[in-house]
Design an enzyme around this catalytic site. Sequence first.
Site: not given
Length: 377
Positions: A88-91
Amino acid sequence: MTPHEIDIALGMEKYYYEDWNELDGTIERPNGFKVIEEIDFKPAQDWKGETKGKYAVFLLTKWGIDHFSAISEVQKVLHSKVNYIGIKDANAITSQLVYIPLNEKQELIEKYQSRSFILKFLGFSSKKLNHTGNIFEISLSISDFDIVIERIEQIKKNPYLPAFIGYQRFGTRRPITHLIGKYLLRRDWEKAFYLILTYPFLSESKETIDIRKLIMEGDFKEAVRSIPSKFKQEKLLLKNYMRFNSYYLALKSSFIPISLYLDAYQSYLFNLYLSRKLDEYKNLNDKVNLLIRIPIYFNNCDDVCKEIYLDEGIERNFFKLQEFKISLRDLVRKAFMNIRDLKVNEETKTISFVLERGMYATILLREILRGDPRKFT
């Protein structure tokens, strides 16, 4: 409209709707970008476990932390190897299921919270989790939201967009992961090493840029003292280079799996191929079942693929990296992504939708907003 230079660098040379202009919109990160894993067509938090099973299943909600750092922290908390379905996206604020194999000495934690994630025990399972997609809710900061609504209405009539592999695969702030993969496949260990550690981008913090400059100047001791603990990859590689005086042995210690860099290069080739076939594919009626194959052997290429491989200097056995015991396979992926349940909330300027596993929300945002992807990634 011509795509942004970052798009071109990542192989995304075209838009689906060619006549749309750029909109001046941004997304507040991480709060304005929410991702929830969909299991059996339901949100991950609604998953109901069994009273016993081979695996203990947890809901992991994280924000502002990259996938591998989060998993590393969770493994320390659970004292076990952690399995997951997707990266999943970090940001962003993301929710997903993670699971661990059970043993007799296993002590389960009901709930754990840190500064960047919450872990909650949901139940047990003995069967594979059915990951049907990801649910997105994205809040836009934009004055021309009426144009966003118009574009979404047009997309809803034909809910398919090119299944480009999105910015996260290449690095949203340093989009060079595929280049690292290319140099690894060429066995240019030195170039791969320095691409990971140096080449600062203006989008990075001053502290990070200064550290990368120290490494470029050869001041490794000062750099390794200055690298923050959150930069696990850079710190580990630099320490091991100083220890072994070998770029190859330093890369062998990589915190991030080497295969991810190689996958990123294959992803770049996929994007290039799809870009150059897009005009042809747009006219096909069956977008659901159209697959693209990026072969590991030149002889299995069509003319477009051969042209790309020749330009890239891809030779026999290029996709075998025996030094790391990695042999890539043909990359097979849908040419188009289906956008399910696409909705707009005009009052909150929020859009929500569901994508299949492996598809990227930022590709939908790219199509709607255009321009510099750093505004919405």
